[in-house]
Design a protein around this motif. Structure first.
Motif, PDB file in Angstrom:
ATOM      1  N   LEU A 121       0.790  -1.227   0.000  1.00  0.00           N
ATOM      2  CA  LEU A 121       0.000   0.000   0.000  1.00  0.00           C
ATOM      3  C   LEU A 121       0.826   1.283   0.000  1.00  0.00           C
ATOM      4  O   LEU A 121       0.267   2.361  -0.195  1.00  0.00           O
ATOM      5  CB  LEU A 121      -0.936   0.013   1.222  1.00  0.00           C
ATOM      6  N   LEU A 122       2.124   1.183   0.229  1.00  0.00           N
ATOM      7  CA  LEU A 122       2.924   2.410   0.250  1.00  0.00           C
ATOM      8  C   LEU A 122       2.796   3.213  -1.052  1.00  0.00           C
ATOM      9  O   LEU A 122       2.568   4.425  -1.012  1.00  0.00           O
ATOM     10  CB  LEU A 122       4.394   2.081   0.536  1.00  0.00           C
ATOM     11  N   PRO A 123       2.913   2.589  -2.234  1.00  0.00           N
ATOM     12  CA  PRO A 123       2.752   3.360  -3.476  1.00  0.00           C
ATOM     13  C   PRO A 123       1.337   3.917  -3.654  1.00  0.00           C
ATOM     14  O   PRO A 123       1.151   4.915  -4.359  1.00  0.00           O
ATOM     15  CB  PRO A 123       3.074   2.338  -4.572  1.00  0.00           C
ATOM     16  N   VAL A 124       0.355   3.288  -3.028  1.00  0.00           N
ATOM     17  CA  VAL A 124      -1.026   3.764  -3.144  1.00  0.00           C
ATOM     18  C   VAL A 124      -1.268   4.930  -2.196  1.00  0.00           C
ATOM     19  O   VAL A 124      -1.891   5.931  -2.572  1.00  0.00           O
ATOM     20  CB  VAL A 124      -2.013   2.618  -2.838  1.00  0.00           C
ATOM     21  N   LEU A 125      -0.775   4.814  -0.978  1.00  0.00           N
ATOM     22  CA  LEU A 125      -0.958   5.878   0.003  1.00  0.00           C
ATOM     23  C   LEU A 125      -0.160   7.125  -0.353  1.00  0.00           C
ATOM     24  O   LEU A 125      -0.581   8.241  -0.047  1.00  0.00           O
ATOM     25  CB  LEU A 125      -0.545   5.378   1.397  1.00  0.00           C
TER      26      LEU A 125
END
Length: 295
Positions: free
Chosen positions: A113-117
């Motif tokens: 989720l880091l690239p999404v957040l």
């Protein structure tokens, strides 16, 4: 006594002016400064409109769940009920786990989720961070997720728990909300199986070592309870939380008509600031002129 000898005379006289004259005076001051007022209001409206344009719209998806042990106690016929086997299904542990740093960090890592957040810092073409030195950490991601994305609340009357996820992509909000509940159930179910199996191994060793029939009887009861716990965990996938209402993709933002609300707020604040400024300026000028006239 002259006016110069009594500096408070002006204020005493001002206080004796009829209220209607005060209102007329205020109305006149506002009318004379009408263009200034309109300019202030326009600035505030423009600023809040710009804020509305850059503020991301968020959608909230919500899962309603009941604690599995509460369901077992109140509804013996439900698929979550495990009657007469002495199994204590987790409840407070499950509720605490949802918001724990360890669980949220694991959820972020497992679902990448880091690239999404932090989509603005991620280069989708190269699949790397635009500025590697400023790449977000799990610590920062946990803070953002727990404060801006995830919200967990329990209704005091019904005992139902609401797990809400707010995000600018409605599909992801619903997906994450359902996944969070499913993963809590799975983690606690796996933990219960592992702990019960470890306990069983220890109890079987003790059974082989002891010669006391009374002690063996007690150990056999404990073995029976642990076997029941393993059965319950294997059978019931919704081990900690029973889903009452799963999350669906929201069709409307969490705050509908956000742009209109911000424009109205800008108009109200602009009017307040403008009127207050005009009246303060008028009061200062009037007080100064009166003081000079009574010198």
């Amino acid at each position: 006594m002259s006016n110069s000898e009594n500096p408070n005379r002006y204020y005493l006289e001002l206080g004796s002016v009829p209220e209607s004259l005060h209102l007329v005076d205020i109305g006149g001051a506002l009318w004379r400064a009408k263009w200034v007022l309109l300019a202030v209001i326009a600035v505030f409206v423009a600023a809040f409109t710009a804020l509305a344009m850059i503020t991301p719209v968020k959608y909230t998806a919500e899962v309603v769940v009941a604690e599995a042990n509460a369901v077992a106690k109140t509804d013996p016929g439900s698929d979550s009920a495990v009657p007469d086997i002495g199994v204590n299904l987790p409840s407070n542990e499950a509720l605490a786990m949802i918001t724990s740093r360890d669980f949220i960090n694991r959820f972020i890592e497992d679902n990448n989720l880091l690239p999404v957040l932090y989509r603005g810092q991620w280069n989708a073409q190269t699949q790397s961070w635009k500025v590697p030195a400023e790449a977000p950490t799990l610590w920062r991601a946990y803070k953002r997720f727990s404060r801006r994305v995830l919200d967990v609340g329990k209704d005091a009357e019904s005992g139902l728990i609401r797990v809400s996820v707010s995000f600018n992509q409605p599909e992801l909000a619903a997906e994450w909300a359902n996944k969070i509940v499913a993963e809590v159930n799975e983690v606690l179910r796996a933990n219960a199986i592992r702990e019960a199996e470890e306990t069983l191994a220890y109890l079987n060793q003790e059974l082989q070592r002891t010669a006391s029939m009374d002690l063996k009887a007690s150990l056999n009861e404990l073995v029976k309870a642990q076997k029941a716990r393993v059965v319950a965990a294997n059978v019931h996938k919704q081990y900690a939380f029973r889903i009452v209402d799963p999350a669906v993709v929201p069709e409307e933002p969490a705050i509908p008509k956000l742009t209109l609300l911000l424009i109205i707020l800008g108009t109200v604040l602009g009017t307040f600031v403008g009127v207050t400024g005009v009246l303060l300026h008028h009061l200062v000028q009037r007080t100064r002129r009166s003081a000079e006239a009574h010198v």
